[in-house]
Write an enzyme that holds these catalytic residues in place. Structure first.
Site, PDB file in Angstrom:
ATOM      1  CG  ASP A  85      -2.000  -1.040   1.174  1.00 26.02           C
ATOM      2  OD1 ASP A  85      -2.402  -1.423   0.054  1.00 26.02           O
ATOM      3  OD2 ASP A  85      -2.457  -1.486   2.253  1.00 26.02           O
TER       4      ASP A  85
ATOM      5  CE1 TYR B  99       4.352  -6.842   3.508  1.00 27.09           C
ATOM      6  CE2 TYR B  99       3.880  -9.195   3.595  1.00 27.09           C
ATOM      7  CZ  TYR B  99       3.784  -7.974   2.957  1.00 27.09           C
ATOM      8  OH  TYR B  99       3.119  -7.895   1.756  1.00 27.09           O
TER       9      TYR B  99
END
EC number: 5.4.99.12
Length: 245
Positions: free
Chosen positions: A52, A111
């Site tokens: 994003d 992540y």
């Protein structure tokens, strides 16, 4: 010829990875333009994880096809030349077979979420970590993490507009590394729901603020209701670290 590329980017000034119809400045758009400038071929890039706006990457992986057969180092250097002055860098290029797919061949994605726990404003890590001014009890956050590992219905930890068909995911690994004011939270799974990592981080921070005990994390999961979990942590603390194939 199919090319697999590993890329790094600072996501601060981009609208995210994916091209958007009425918006410019996506990472995908800029990368594809750079490829066109050196190859004179229009390509579509496919990526392991669509980040994003504001999210960074240390080892994002994408692939694209060209009719021409270039040496891997030529592709890397040419793309990087045409990416100037954007904060995107191609770290590595490999030629691969046509069966490889950056997204569908992935076995695990990793992540990292970075928190700086102090009162003073950030300078070096501005827009590269989440500044949390309230003192955090990291031991409680570590205990809460244990309830999130494994296979669960993560409905409480997904964005309301998440398009994934199933909320059931397996969190293969989730750990917190704490050093002084730095709190690094590492996530590993085959795939993630939209905003899953950031909502988990927001929830762990609430636990660290003593808003609820670590055991309540289990109740949040079992509720299968987004309103039970914490806030969605800001994007700029999140990094796509790497992908396993």
């Amino acid at each position: 010829m199919r090319y697999k590329i590993t890329i790094e980017y600072n996501g601060s000034n981009f609208i995210g990875w994916q091209r958007q119809k009425h918006l410019s400045n996506s990472i995908q758009e800029i990368l594809e333009e750079a490829i066109f400038k050196f190859s004179r071929e229009s390509v579509t890039t496919y990526v392991a994880g669509r980040t994003d706006a504001g999210v960074h990457a240390l080892g994002q992986v994408a692939h694209f096809d060209l009719t021409a057969d270039f040496d891997a180092y030529v592709v890397r250097n040419a793309i990087n030349y045409h990416l100037i002055p954007h904060s995107i860098s191609v770290l590595n290029v490999e030629k691969t077979d046509d069966e490889f797919h950056a997204r569908f061949s992935a076995k695990k994605r990793h992540y990292l979420y970075k928190i700086i726990n102090r009162y003073s404003p950030l300078t070096i890590d501005y827009n590269r970590a989440w500044l949390v001014r309230n003192p955090l009890d990291v031991e409680k956050m570590m205990r809460a993490v244990e309830y999130i590992k494994g296979n669960h219905d993560f409905s409480s930890f997904r964005a309301r507009h998440c398009q994934s068909k199933s909320p059931v995911k397996t969190m293969d690994d989730l750990k917190i590394i704490h050093s002084d004011q730095c709190i690094d939270i590492y996530f590993s799974a085959i795939s993630f729901l939209h905003n899953q990592v950031r909502i988990i981080v927001g929830t762990l921070v609430e636990c660290g603020k003593n808003s609820f005990p670590p055991e309540y994390t289990k109740d949040i999961l079992e509720a299968k209701d987004r309103s039970y979990a914490g806030m969605t942590a800001p994007p700029y603390g999140l990094y796509f670290v790497k992908v396993d194939y």
